[in-house]
Motif scaffolding. Structure first.
Motif, short mmCIF file in Angstrom:
data_model
loop_
_atom_site.label_atom_id
_atom_site.label_comp_id
_atom_site.label_asym_id
_atom_site.label_seq_id
_atom_site.Cartn_x
_atom_site.Cartn_y
_atom_site.Cartn_z
N THR A 1 -1.97 1.68 9.05
CA THR A 1 -3.24 1.24 9.77
C THR A 1 -3.31 -0.34 10.14
N ALA A 2 -2.74 -0.86 9.24
CA ALA A 2 -2.47 -2.39 9.55
C ALA A 2 -1.72 -2.74 10.80
N GLY A 3 -0.93 -1.65 10.99
CA GLY A 3 0.01 -2.02 12.49
C GLY A 3 -0.62 -2.33 13.59
N ILE A 4 -2.10 -1.70 13.60
CA ILE A 4 -2.98 -1.71 14.82
C ILE A 4 -3.01 -2.96 15.11
N GLY A 5 -3.62 -4.17 13.70
CA GLY A 5 -4.16 -5.40 14.25
C GLY A 5 -2.57 -6.17 14.41
N PHE A 6 -1.61 -5.88 13.65
CA PHE A 6 -0.41 -6.62 13.91
C PHE A 6 0.25 -6.51 15.41
N PRO B 1 6.87 -17.86 13.15
CA PRO B 1 6.22 -16.64 13.58
C PRO B 1 6.89 -15.46 12.84
N LEU B 2 8.26 -15.41 12.88
CA LEU B 2 9.11 -14.14 12.48
C LEU B 2 8.83 -14.17 10.88
N ILE B 3 8.86 -15.19 10.48
CA ILE B 3 8.60 -15.13 8.87
C ILE B 3 7.21 -14.86 8.45
N THR B 4 6.27 -15.28 9.43
CA THR B 4 4.79 -14.67 9.20
C THR B 4 4.73 -13.37 9.51
N ALA B 5 5.66 -12.72 10.22
CA ALA B 5 5.41 -11.33 10.54
C ALA B 5 5.81 -10.44 9.28
N VAL B 6 7.12 -10.89 8.47
CA VAL B 6 7.36 -10.49 7.26
C VAL B 6 6.30 -10.59 6.17
N ALA B 7 5.75 -11.99 6.05
CA ALA B 7 4.70 -12.16 5.05
C ALA B 7 3.47 -11.18 5.31
N ALA B 8 3.05 -11.24 6.33
CA ALA B 8 1.95 -10.42 6.84
C ALA B 8 1.94 -8.61 6.32
N SER B 9 3.33 -8.46 6.75
CA SER B 9 3.64 -6.97 6.31
C SER B 9 3.42 -6.76 4.98
N LEU C 1 -9.37 -8.06 10.75
CA LEU C 1 -9.07 -6.81 11.45
C LEU C 1 -8.32 -5.74 10.44
N VAL C 2 -7.24 -6.50 9.83
CA VAL C 2 -6.53 -5.68 8.74
C VAL C 2 -7.05 -5.36 7.73
N LEU C 3 -8.05 -5.93 6.94
CA LEU C 3 -8.75 -5.79 5.89
C LEU C 3 -9.65 -4.62 6.30
N ALA D 1 11.05 3.53 5.30
CA ALA D 1 9.91 3.62 6.17
C ALA D 1 9.00 2.13 6.11
N LEU D 2 8.85 1.72 4.99
CA LEU D 2 8.54 0.37 4.80
C LEU D 2 9.13 -0.67 5.48
N LEU D 3 10.48 -0.70 5.23
CA LEU D 3 11.37 -1.73 5.77
C LEU D 3 11.38 -1.46 7.37
N GLY D 4 11.37 -0.21 7.92
CA GLY D 4 11.34 -0.06 9.43
C GLY D 4 10.07 -0.65 9.79
N TRP D 5 8.99 -0.38 9.19
CA TRP D 5 7.54 -0.79 9.78
C TRP D 5 7.49 -2.40 9.96
N THR D 6 8.13 -2.99 8.79
CA THR D 6 8.07 -4.50 8.73
C THR D 6 9.07 -5.02 9.81
N GLY D 7 10.15 -4.35 10.14
CA GLY D 7 11.21 -4.71 11.11
C GLY D 7 10.37 -4.66 12.61
N THR D 8 9.66 -3.48 12.57
CA THR D 8 9.01 -3.42 13.96
C THR D 8 7.92 -4.54 14.21
N ASN D 9 7.40 -4.78 13.08
CA ASN D 9 6.55 -6.13 13.36
C ASN D 9 7.38 -7.29 13.75
#
Length: 277
Positions: free
Chosen positions: A89-94, A136-144, A67-69, A174-182
């Protein structure tokens, strides 16, 4: 018949005491000695493996990557080579699947009835919960980070194919905030999963919450105020934009307490005290 001169009661007592000590090689080992606690690193490795080696987790991971790709490439073709847009856009799947991954992490033990084995091997349940929440929290950072790495070459390729200049400007905050939101989205999934210990119910709540809050926001002034303070998706928007005021921080903290801290605290107490059968 030989008489040892030792009373039968004394011999029985000595035999019983001798049974409590077993010899391993040349060193006596007391079987009543407390066993060595399981290292937390081992618990963390086991729970990380559980996160990805179950059938449901494998399916979720494949769907998430696909989905992300697809979303990044599709958005690049439609909107043009803008790095900030493609990353977002990747945030839609995340936002849809990462909380589900967190929910399955804390509910699978109970749905598959393996909690008895897990908590028998490690009776201190709070250590197991900590080991479950970190992957899961580390996975969110890695996925971002992975989404950013994918968006960069896609931006370059789209710019070359469409023969237009690429837009590379991205605010680091903004990138840090987007990662933090994930990460917050995953934490919300973990909290709902721990609170309910029921994967379908927790998934329905997490996925239906944005739609419900959009309805509440249209109920007049009171609905708008409630949404501004308690809807995590709304309060996290300034965080994703990388431009937060003190009021934005206050609203984000309130929504985090409402959706993450309180449910996770109640859920942790429930898991620690729950009867396992």
């Amino acid at each position: 018949m030989t008489n040892t001169g030792i009373p039968a009661t004394k011999r029985n007592t000595d035999d019983t005491a001798a049974d409590d000590v077993k010899t391993i090689g040349s060193k006596p080992a007391d079987i009543h000695r407390p066993r060595t606690p399981i290292p937390f690193q081992r618990l963390l490795a086991v729970e990380t493996r559980k996160l990805f080696d179950t059938r449901s987790s494998k399916i979720m991971t494949v769907i998430l990557i696909t989905l992300v790709l697809a979303s990044i490439i599709g958005r690049g073709v439609v909107s043009g080579p803008e790095l900030h847009t493609l990353v977002g856009t990747a945030g839609i799947g995340f936002g849809t699947l990462l909380p589900v991954l967190g929910i399955l992490t804390v509910t699978s033990e109970w749905s598959h009835r393996t909690a008895l084995t897990t908590f028998a091997l490690e009776p201190r349940r709070w250590r197991v919960l900590a080991a479950k929440c970190l992957p899961p929290l580390i996975t969110a950072v890695a996925a971002s980070l992975s989404a950013i790495l994918v968006a960069v070459p896609v931006t370059a390729v789209v710019a070359g194919v469409q023969d237009v200049p690429a837009t590379w400007e991205v605010a680091p905050l903004a990138l840090l905030g987007w990662t933090g939101t994930n990460v917050l989205v995953v934490a919300m999934g973990l909290a709902m999963g721990m609170l309910l210990l029921n994967a379908p119910a927790a998934i329905v709540i997490c996925l239906s919450t944005p739609m419900l809050w959009s309805v509440v926001g249209r109920l007049g002034t009171a609905g708008e105020v409630l949404t501004e303070w308690f809807d995590l998706n709304t309060t996290a928007v300034p965080l994703m934009d990388g431009d937060m005021t003190s009021g934005d921080v206050a609203r984000l903290v309130v929504s985090m307490i409402f959706w993450i801290v309180i449910p996770m605290g109640i859920g942790a107490v429930r898991v620690i005290r729950k009867e396992v059968n």
